[in-house]
Design a protein around this motif. Structure first.
Motif, PDB file in Angstrom:
ATOM      1  N   GLU A 136       0.809  -1.217   0.000  1.00 32.38           N
ATOM      2  CA  GLU A 136       0.000   0.000   0.000  1.00 32.38           C
ATOM      3  C   GLU A 136       0.849   1.277   0.000  1.00 32.38           C
ATOM      4  OE1 GLU A 136      -3.455   0.067   2.598  1.00 32.38           O
ATOM      5  OE2 GLU A 136      -3.631  -2.111   2.384  1.00 32.38           O
ATOM      6  N   PRO A 137       1.849   1.415   0.892  1.00 30.85           N
ATOM      7  CA  PRO A 137       2.675   2.626   0.799  1.00 30.85           C
ATOM      8  C   PRO A 137       3.409   2.723  -0.544  1.00 30.85           C
ATOM      9  CG  PRO A 137       2.988   1.596   2.926  1.00 30.85           C
ATOM     10  CD  PRO A 137       2.194   0.631   2.075  1.00 30.85           C
ATOM     11  N   ARG A 154       0.924   4.004  -3.121  1.00 30.21           N
ATOM     12  CA  ARG A 154       0.586   5.414  -2.863  1.00 30.21           C
ATOM     13  C   ARG A 154       1.746   6.335  -3.247  1.00 30.21           C
ATOM     14  NH1 ARG A 154      -3.610   6.356   1.364  1.00 30.21           N
ATOM     15  NH2 ARG A 154      -4.638   4.359   1.715  1.00 30.21           N
ATOM     16  N   LEU A 155       2.962   5.926  -2.926  1.00 29.56           N
ATOM     17  CA  LEU A 155       4.133   6.743  -3.244  1.00 29.56           C
ATOM     18  C   LEU A 155       4.399   6.776  -4.743  1.00 29.56           C
ATOM     19  CD1 LEU A 155       6.262   5.531  -0.234  1.00 29.56           C
ATOM     20  CD2 LEU A 155       5.486   7.893  -0.581  1.00 29.56           C
ATOM     21  N   GLU A 210       2.145   6.475  -7.060  1.00 32.24           N
ATOM     22  CA  GLU A 210       1.099   7.329  -7.650  1.00 32.24           C
ATOM     23  C   GLU A 210       1.533   8.790  -7.657  1.00 32.24           C
ATOM     24  OE1 GLU A 210      -2.506   6.873  -5.424  1.00 32.24           O
ATOM     25  OE2 GLU A 210      -2.804   4.810  -6.109  1.00 32.24           O
ATOM     26  N   ASP A 211       2.321   9.178  -6.670  1.00 34.38           N
ATOM     27  CA  ASP A 211       2.779  10.558  -6.558  1.00 34.38           C
ATOM     28  C   ASP A 211       4.161  10.769  -7.157  1.00 34.38           C
ATOM     29  OD1 ASP A 211       0.382  11.188  -5.395  1.00 34.38           O
ATOM     30  OD2 ASP A 211       1.137  11.251  -3.365  1.00 34.38           O
ATOM     31  N   PRO A 270      -2.501   5.151   5.752  1.00 33.13           N
ATOM     32  CA  PRO A 270      -2.709   6.475   5.133  1.00 33.13           C
ATOM     33  C   PRO A 270      -1.927   7.588   5.842  1.00 33.13           C
ATOM     34  CG  PRO A 270      -4.786   5.293   5.236  1.00 33.13           C
ATOM     35  CD  PRO A 270      -3.783   4.486   6.031  1.00 33.13           C
ATOM     36  N   THR A 293       1.966   7.002   5.315  1.00 31.00           N
ATOM     37  CA  THR A 293       2.429   7.385   3.982  1.00 31.00           C
ATOM     38  C   THR A 293       2.406   8.899   3.813  1.00 31.00           C
ATOM     39  OG1 THR A 293       1.562   5.283   3.161  1.00 31.00           O
ATOM     40  CG2 THR A 293       2.164   6.920   1.520  1.00 31.00           C
ATOM     41  N   ALA A 294       1.369   9.543   4.319  1.00 25.71           N
ATOM     42  CA  ALA A 294       1.281  11.007   4.231  1.00 25.71           C
ATOM     43  C   ALA A 294       2.441  11.665   4.972  1.00 25.71           C
ATOM     44  CB  ALA A 294      -0.053  11.493   4.792  1.00 25.71           C
ATOM     45  N   LYS A 342       5.524  11.373   2.830  1.00 20.06           N
ATOM     46  CA  LYS A 342       5.447  12.340   1.736  1.00 20.06           C
ATOM     47  C   LYS A 342       5.777  13.745   2.237  1.00 20.06           C
ATOM     48  CE  LYS A 342       1.915   9.902  -0.907  1.00 20.06           C
ATOM     49  NZ  LYS A 342       0.525  10.005  -1.406  1.00 20.06           N
ATOM     50  N   ARG A 397       1.404  15.899  -4.499  1.00 26.38           N
ATOM     51  CA  ARG A 397       0.609  15.001  -5.351  1.00 26.38           C
ATOM     52  C   ARG A 397       0.634  15.535  -6.779  1.00 26.38           C
ATOM     53  NH1 ARG A 397      -2.096  10.681  -5.297  1.00 26.38           N
ATOM     54  NH2 ARG A 397      -3.987  10.397  -6.465  1.00 26.38           N
TER      55      ARG A 397
END
Length: 180
Positions: free
Chosen positions: A19-20, A23-24, A26-27, A161, A164-165, A168, A175
Motif C-alpha cells: 500500500e505505501p 501510494r508513493l 502514484e505521486d 494512510p 504514507t502522508a 510524503k 501530489r
C-alpha cells in the motif's frame, strides 16, 4: 523524482509494503526494493503467505546516498530476520546519519532499536514492541503516526494512510495532478 528504498524479506506484512509503495508511486516516487538475496520475497497476509514481489537489488549492493528516504514494512517475521543482518542495520544507521527520512511501521521499529537510533525519540509501534523501544531509550506513544526528526513510525496497517502522508511530507512530495 524522489527515490525511496524499501528493505524487506520474506514475511513482510503484505499491506505495509504494497500500500505505501502504490501510494508513493502514484505521486511519482521511484521505489527500489532491497532484500537479503536476489529473486522474490513473499509477504504475509491474514495468518498465511501472501503475494511475492521482485527484489530489485540486494542490501549488499545498496548505497544510502542513492536514495532520499528509507521505508521499512513490518510483519513479525520480516524485521526479526532483518535485525540480525549487519548490512541492514548499517544502512539504517547511514540513512539516520544523513538525516534522511526513515519510515518504520508495525514491527519494523525493532530495526530502529537495533540500529540504536531511537534514544530520546518519540516513536510508536505494534504494542508488543513498546517495551523494547522504551528499553532502547525511546519515548513511546500510542498514535497512528509519530514523527520525530527524520523518524516516522506507525502502529499497524490501519495507520498506512497517515504513515504514507507523513513520509510524503518529510520528503516534501506533492501530489501530481491527474491531468499533468
Amino acid at each position: 523524482m524522489k527515490r525511496i528504498l524499501i528493505i524487506a524479506t520474506d514475511g513482510f506484512e503484505q499491506s505495509e509494503l504494497m500500500e505505501p509503495k502504490a501510494r508513493l508511486e502514484e505521486d511519482g516516487a521511484d521505489i527500489t526494493i532491497a532484500s537479503l538475496e536476489d529473486g522474490e520475497i513473499t509477504g504475509w497476509k491474514d495468518s498465511n503467505w501472501g503475494e511475492s514481489v521482485p527484489v530489485d537489488i540486494t542490501v549488499e549492493e545498496v548505497s544510502s546516498g542513492d536514495y532520499d528516504a528509507l521505508l521499512l514494512p513490518g510483519g513479525q517475521i520480516n524485521p526479526d530476520i532483518l535485525r540480525m543482518n549487519e548490512t541492514v542495520i548499517n544502512l539504517i544507521k547511514d540513512f539516520d546519519k544523513a538525516d534522511k527520512p526513515i519510515a518504520a511501521i508495525c514491527h519494523a521499529p525493532w530495526l530502529l532499536a537495533e540500529a540504536d537510533i531511537v534514544k530520546g525519540k518519540v516513536v510508536t509501534s505494534w504494542p508488543s514492541l513498546r517495551t523494547d523501544l522504551r528499553n532502547a531509550g525511546a519515548d513511546v506513544v500510542d498514535r497512528e503516526v509519530a514523527v520525530d526528526g527524520n523518524l516516522i513510525t506507525s502502529r499497524n496497517p490501519e495507520d498506512i494512510p497517515a504513515f504514507t502522508a507523513a513520509l510524503k511530507d518529510a520528503m516534501a512530495m506533492e501530489r501530481i495532478p491527474e491531468n499533468a
